[in-house]
Design a protein around this motif. Structure first.
Motif, PDB file in Angstrom:
ATOM      1  N   SER A 161     -97.613 -68.626 -39.816  1.00  0.00           N
ATOM      2  CA  SER A 161     -98.375 -68.165 -38.676  1.00  0.00           C
ATOM      3  C   SER A 161     -97.513 -67.783 -37.493  1.00  0.00           C
ATOM      4  CB  SER A 161     -99.362 -69.249 -38.239  1.00  0.00           C
ATOM      5  OG  SER A 161     -98.655 -70.405 -37.831  1.00  0.00           O
ATOM      6  N   ARG A 162     -96.346 -68.410 -37.357  1.00  0.00           N
ATOM      7  CA  ARG A 162     -95.489 -68.111 -36.223  1.00  0.00           C
ATOM      8  C   ARG A 162     -94.036 -68.166 -36.656  1.00  0.00           C
ATOM      9  NH1 ARG A 162     -97.828 -69.118 -30.623  1.00  0.00           N
ATOM     10  NH2 ARG A 162    -100.045 -69.319 -30.987  1.00  0.00           N
ATOM     11  N   SER A 163     -93.165 -68.016 -35.708  1.00  0.00           N
ATOM     12  CA  SER A 163     -91.730 -68.023 -35.972  1.00  0.00           C
ATOM     13  C   SER A 163     -91.298 -69.304 -36.653  1.00  0.00           C
ATOM     14  CB  SER A 163     -91.000 -67.848 -34.645  1.00  0.00           C
ATOM     15  OG  SER A 163     -89.780 -68.472 -34.632  1.00  0.00           O
ATOM     16  N   ARG A 164     -90.394 -69.190 -37.631  1.00  0.00           N
ATOM     17  CA  ARG A 164     -89.961 -70.329 -38.411  1.00  0.00           C
ATOM     18  C   ARG A 164     -88.735 -70.975 -37.783  1.00  0.00           C
ATOM     19  NH1 ARG A 164     -93.472 -72.330 -40.071  1.00  0.00           N
ATOM     20  NH2 ARG A 164     -91.966 -73.699 -41.020  1.00  0.00           N
ATOM     21  N   ASN A 165     -88.873 -71.563 -36.636  1.00  0.00           N
ATOM     22  CA  ASN A 165     -87.742 -72.244 -36.045  1.00  0.00           C
ATOM     23  C   ASN A 165     -88.230 -73.320 -35.098  1.00  0.00           C
ATOM     24  OD1 ASN A 165     -88.559 -70.963 -33.676  1.00  0.00           O
ATOM     25  ND2 ASN A 165     -87.142 -69.256 -33.977  1.00  0.00           N
ATOM     26  N   GLY A 166     -87.280 -74.027 -34.469  1.00  0.00           N
ATOM     27  CA  GLY A 166     -87.614 -75.007 -33.457  1.00  0.00           C
ATOM     28  C   GLY A 166     -88.552 -76.091 -33.949  1.00  0.00           C
ATOM     29  N   ILE A 167     -89.646 -76.294 -33.197  1.00  0.00           N
ATOM     30  CA  ILE A 167     -90.577 -77.373 -33.495  1.00  0.00           C
ATOM     31  C   ILE A 167     -91.214 -77.193 -34.863  1.00  0.00           C
ATOM     32  CG2 ILE A 167     -92.559 -76.246 -32.404  1.00  0.00           C
ATOM     33  CD1 ILE A 167     -91.707 -80.002 -32.217  1.00  0.00           C
ATOM     34  N   HIS A 168     -91.335 -75.945 -35.333  1.00  0.00           N
ATOM     35  CA  HIS A 168     -91.939 -75.694 -36.633  1.00  0.00           C
ATOM     36  C   HIS A 168     -91.073 -76.270 -37.755  1.00  0.00           C
ATOM     37  CE1 HIS A 168     -94.792 -72.950 -34.708  1.00  0.00           C
ATOM     38  NE2 HIS A 168     -93.762 -72.573 -33.989  1.00  0.00           N
ATOM     39  N   ASP A 169     -89.769 -76.133 -37.633  1.00  0.00           N
ATOM     40  CA  ASP A 169     -88.879 -76.720 -38.628  1.00  0.00           C
ATOM     41  C   ASP A 169     -89.000 -78.237 -38.637  1.00  0.00           C
ATOM     42  OD1 ASP A 169     -87.944 -74.308 -39.515  1.00  0.00           O
ATOM     43  OD2 ASP A 169     -86.125 -74.324 -38.287  1.00  0.00           O
ATOM     44  N   LEU A 170     -89.104 -78.840 -37.450  1.00  0.00           N
ATOM     45  CA  LEU A 170     -89.268 -80.286 -37.384  1.00  0.00           C
ATOM     46  C   LEU A 170     -90.575 -80.716 -38.028  1.00  0.00           C
ATOM     47  CD1 LEU A 170     -88.032 -81.181 -33.774  1.00  0.00           C
ATOM     48  CD2 LEU A 170     -86.848 -81.544 -35.945  1.00  0.00           C
ATOM     49  N   LEU A 171     -91.630 -79.934 -37.795  1.00  0.00           N
ATOM     50  CA  LEU A 171     -92.918 -80.252 -38.415  1.00  0.00           C
ATOM     51  C   LEU A 171     -92.827 -80.181 -39.932  1.00  0.00           C
ATOM     52  CD1 LEU A 171     -95.401 -78.408 -36.037  1.00  0.00           C
ATOM     53  CD2 LEU A 171     -95.291 -80.854 -36.456  1.00  0.00           C
ATOM     54  N   ASP A 172     -92.143 -79.172 -40.448  1.00  0.00           N
ATOM     55  CA  ASP A 172     -91.973 -79.058 -41.890  1.00  0.00           C
ATOM     56  C   ASP A 172     -91.238 -80.277 -42.453  1.00  0.00           C
ATOM     57  OD1 ASP A 172     -93.295 -76.671 -42.113  1.00  0.00           O
ATOM     58  OD2 ASP A 172     -91.490 -75.436 -42.058  1.00  0.00           O
ATOM     59  N   VAL A 173     -90.144 -80.658 -41.793  1.00  0.00           N
ATOM     60  CA  VAL A 173     -89.355 -81.790 -42.276  1.00  0.00           C
ATOM     61  C   VAL A 173     -90.172 -83.076 -42.225  1.00  0.00           C
ATOM     62  CG1 VAL A 173     -87.353 -83.250 -41.800  1.00  0.00           C
ATOM     63  CG2 VAL A 173     -87.117 -80.771 -41.717  1.00  0.00           C
ATOM     64  N   GLU A 174     -90.847 -83.334 -41.103  1.00  0.00           N
ATOM     65  CA  GLU A 174     -91.614 -84.568 -40.981  1.00  0.00           C
ATOM     66  C   GLU A 174     -92.798 -84.590 -41.943  1.00  0.00           C
ATOM     67  OE1 GLU A 174     -91.038 -87.323 -39.560  1.00  0.00           O
ATOM     68  OE2 GLU A 174     -89.205 -86.688 -38.562  1.00  0.00           O
ATOM     69  N   THR A 175     -93.436 -83.429 -42.147  1.00  0.00           N
ATOM     70  CA  THR A 175     -94.545 -83.369 -43.100  1.00  0.00           C
ATOM     71  C   THR A 175     -94.046 -83.624 -44.516  1.00  0.00           C
ATOM     72  OG1 THR A 175     -95.674 -81.747 -41.696  1.00  0.00           O
ATOM     73  CG2 THR A 175     -96.439 -81.956 -43.964  1.00  0.00           C
ATOM     74  N   ALA A 176     -92.923 -83.016 -44.875  1.00  0.00           N
ATOM     75  CA  ALA A 176     -92.368 -83.222 -46.213  1.00  0.00           C
ATOM     76  C   ALA A 176     -91.939 -84.671 -46.416  1.00  0.00           C
ATOM     77  CB  ALA A 176     -91.179 -82.289 -46.436  1.00  0.00           C
ATOM     78  N   LEU A 177     -91.352 -85.280 -45.392  1.00  0.00           N
ATOM     79  CA  LEU A 177     -90.969 -86.687 -45.499  1.00  0.00           C
ATOM     80  C   LEU A 177     -92.200 -87.570 -45.681  1.00  0.00           C
ATOM     81  CD1 LEU A 177     -88.196 -86.929 -42.748  1.00  0.00           C
ATOM     82  CD2 LEU A 177     -87.875 -87.151 -45.222  1.00  0.00           C
ATOM     83  N   ALA A 178     -93.283 -87.230 -44.971  1.00  0.00           N
ATOM     84  CA  ALA A 178     -94.515 -87.991 -45.120  1.00  0.00           C
ATOM     85  C   ALA A 178     -95.069 -87.854 -46.534  1.00  0.00           C
ATOM     86  CB  ALA A 178     -95.547 -87.528 -44.094  1.00  0.00           C
ATOM     87  N   VAL A 179     -95.042 -86.639 -47.082  1.00  0.00           N
ATOM     88  CA  VAL A 179     -95.509 -86.420 -48.452  1.00  0.00           C
ATOM     89  C   VAL A 179     -94.642 -87.191 -49.442  1.00  0.00           C
ATOM     90  CG1 VAL A 179     -95.747 -84.692 -50.280  1.00  0.00           C
ATOM     91  CG2 VAL A 179     -96.597 -84.198 -47.981  1.00  0.00           C
ATOM     92  N   ALA A 180     -93.324 -87.124 -49.271  1.00  0.00           N
ATOM     93  CA  ALA A 180     -92.416 -87.838 -50.166  1.00  0.00           C
ATOM     94  C   ALA A 180     -92.649 -89.340 -50.102  1.00  0.00           C
ATOM     95  CB  ALA A 180     -90.963 -87.509 -49.811  1.00  0.00           C
ATOM     96  N   ASP A 181     -92.878 -89.872 -48.900  1.00  0.00           N
ATOM     97  CA  ASP A 181     -93.162 -91.304 -48.757  1.00  0.00           C
ATOM     98  C   ASP A 181     -94.469 -91.665 -49.452  1.00  0.00           C
ATOM     99  OD1 ASP A 181     -90.862 -91.621 -47.321  1.00  0.00           O
ATOM    100  OD2 ASP A 181     -91.842 -91.727 -45.358  1.00  0.00           O
ATOM    101  N   THR A 182     -95.471 -90.797 -49.327  1.00  0.00           N
ATOM    102  CA  THR A 182     -96.753 -91.050 -49.985  1.00  0.00           C
ATOM    103  C   THR A 182     -96.592 -91.079 -51.500  1.00  0.00           C
ATOM    104  OG1 THR A 182     -98.007 -90.036 -48.176  1.00  0.00           O
ATOM    105  CG2 THR A 182     -99.099 -90.172 -50.316  1.00  0.00           C
ATOM    106  N   LEU A 183     -95.847 -90.118 -52.039  1.00  0.00           N
ATOM    107  CA  LEU A 183     -95.613 -90.082 -53.485  1.00  0.00           C
ATOM    108  C   LEU A 183     -94.859 -91.320 -53.954  1.00  0.00           C
ATOM    109  CD1 LEU A 183     -94.594 -86.335 -53.967  1.00  0.00           C
ATOM    110  CD2 LEU A 183     -96.765 -87.408 -54.583  1.00  0.00           C
ATOM    111  N   ALA A 184     -93.842 -91.738 -53.197  1.00  0.00           N
ATOM    112  CA  ALA A 184     -93.055 -92.913 -53.589  1.00  0.00           C
ATOM    113  C   ALA A 184     -93.897 -94.176 -53.555  1.00  0.00           C
ATOM    114  CB  ALA A 184     -91.844 -93.053 -52.656  1.00  0.00           C
ATOM    115  N   SER A 185     -94.709 -94.326 -52.498  1.00  0.00           N
ATOM    116  CA  SER A 185     -95.571 -95.501 -52.384  1.00  0.00           C
ATOM    117  C   SER A 185     -96.608 -95.537 -53.495  1.00  0.00           C
ATOM    118  CB  SER A 185     -96.259 -95.502 -51.018  1.00  0.00           C
ATOM    119  OG  SER A 185     -97.140 -96.596 -50.888  1.00  0.00           O
ATOM    120  N   LEU A 186     -97.187 -94.369 -53.795  1.00  0.00           N
ATOM    121  CA  LEU A 186     -98.184 -94.303 -54.859  1.00  0.00           C
ATOM    122  C   LEU A 186     -97.546 -94.591 -56.210  1.00  0.00           C
ATOM    123  CD1 LEU A 186    -101.028 -93.675 -55.853  1.00  0.00           C
ATOM    124  CD2 LEU A 186    -100.421 -91.244 -55.846  1.00  0.00           C
ATOM    125  N   ASN A 187     -96.374 -94.044 -56.466  1.00  0.00           N
ATOM    126  CA  ASN A 187     -95.688 -94.269 -57.729  1.00  0.00           C
ATOM    127  C   ASN A 187     -95.389 -95.750 -57.937  1.00  0.00           C
ATOM    128  OD1 ASN A 187     -94.325 -93.261 -60.135  1.00  0.00           O
ATOM    129  ND2 ASN A 187     -92.425 -93.828 -59.109  1.00  0.00           N
TER     130      ASN A 187
END
Length: 332
Positions: A161-187
């Motif tokens: 939706s917008r430029s792929r930099n700055g806060i958007h990159d941080l959001l991607d990283v934090e969202t991916a880390l949250a997903v990875a943590d969810t998968l690890a906890s569920l596993n």
């Protein structure tokens, strides 16, 4: 305050000038500032003094109040320009020490600021903290994100939706880390006998089996997007709704008109085909039901009836989980 509640970089805050946040004729307050990291002229040369942002920052009331206070202290020029970047972090540490000392002096130990396990609290971490809350607190502090026109709100605006930099990159990283943590906890939970239910239960089990592949591997935006763009692995924990979203855009009821790359976790629909619940979620449902019933006992009759009805629905959802839960061994 300004950094945490807007996502501005420290250098961008230092570049704010008196009058940067005028009173609006209608609508929200906007902060007109400069961008420095990506500031270039028509020939592609870096502009050290920065350039005015194409999109102003959206300010919520606490940020506006903070700017107004500083404007009263600074007659003209840069609001925070007198603070050297090298002294900002030490000042934060001194403030933490002062606030904790005052809490102890006033016999309020619960208000002492605890030591940070990741080291000193620096200004560059405020933006990362904001991204963490948006990624992991749907329906809670994520509601603040609606105020920010410059960032993906509640994960719903999509990855392009917008430029792929700055806060958007941080959001991607934090969202991916949250997903990875969810998968690890569920596993781990499934391996220890935890049961799972819901329309997306088997998809969640399949995704959880890939958890070891991402342990400790997500350290930059490219790696984060590799995980988030894999539709078979995007499992989002939603503590507010007491469930997990095993996201598939074509089945999502949180997006009724258009398909999105990510779910609206603040708009979970109980009948959605992307929902899965574990034994832990069922326990949370029952705890919430008990809390609602306790509130109902001390509420006016119409409100009390609604609280009791809500508690009953939660208990029914927990009972349904117990009846239909699938342990890992039944899927092998």
């Amino acid at each position: 305050m300004v950094s945490y509640l807007t996502g501005m970089r420290p250098r961008e805050i230092q570049g704010l000038e008196r009058g940067c946040c005028p009173d609006p004729e209608s609508g929200r307050h906007l902060i007109y500032g400069r961008v420095f990291k990506t500031a270039v002229d028509e020939d592609g040369n870096h502009v050290p003094q920065g350039i005015v942002r194409d999109v102003p920052w959206v300010a919520i009331e606490p940020v506006v109040r903070a700017i107004r206070i500083v404007e009263r202290m600074v007659p003209d020029g840069y609001l925070f320009g007198g603070v050297a970047a090298s002294t900002m972090n030490p000042r934060i540490e001194k403030f933490i020490a002062w606030a904790s000392g005052l809490a102890k002096k006033l016999d309020r130990p619960h208000e002492v600021i605890p030591a940070d396990g990741y080291g000193s609290v620096g200004v560059s971490r405020f933006r990362r903290t904001l991204a963490w809350h948006i990624a992991r607190r749907p329906g809670g502090l994520v509601a603040l994100a609606v105020q920010y026109g410059h960032m993906r709100t509640a994960m719903s605006a999509g990855y392009a939706s917008r430029s792929r930099n700055g806060i958007h990159d941080l959001l991607d990283v934090e969202t991916a880390l949250a997903v990875a943590d969810t998968l690890a906890s569920l596993n781990e939970g499934l391996a220890n006998g935890v049961g799972i239910s819901g329309p997306a239960a088997r998809r969640a089990i399949h995704a959880a089996q890939h958890a070891p592949e991402f342990a400790g591997t997500i350290i930059n935006p490219r790696q984060a997007r590799a995980l988030l763009q894999n539709p078979s692995l995007t499992v989002y924990e939603n503590p507010t709704a007491m469930l997990m979203c095993v996201y598939r855009p074509d089945r999502a009821l949180c997006h009724r008109v258009t398909e999105r790359d990510s779910p609206r976790l603040d708009r979970c629909v109980p009948a959605c085909a992307n929902i899965a619940r574990t034994d832990g979620h069922a326990q949370l449902l029952r705890q919430e039901a008990e809390s609602l019933e306790a509130q109902a006992a001390h509420s006016p009759e119409p409100l009390g009836h609604r609280l009791k009805a809500r508690a009953q629905r939660l208990r029914e959802e927990a009972d349904q989980h117990d009846r239909s839960r699938i342990p890992l061994e039944e899927t092998e």
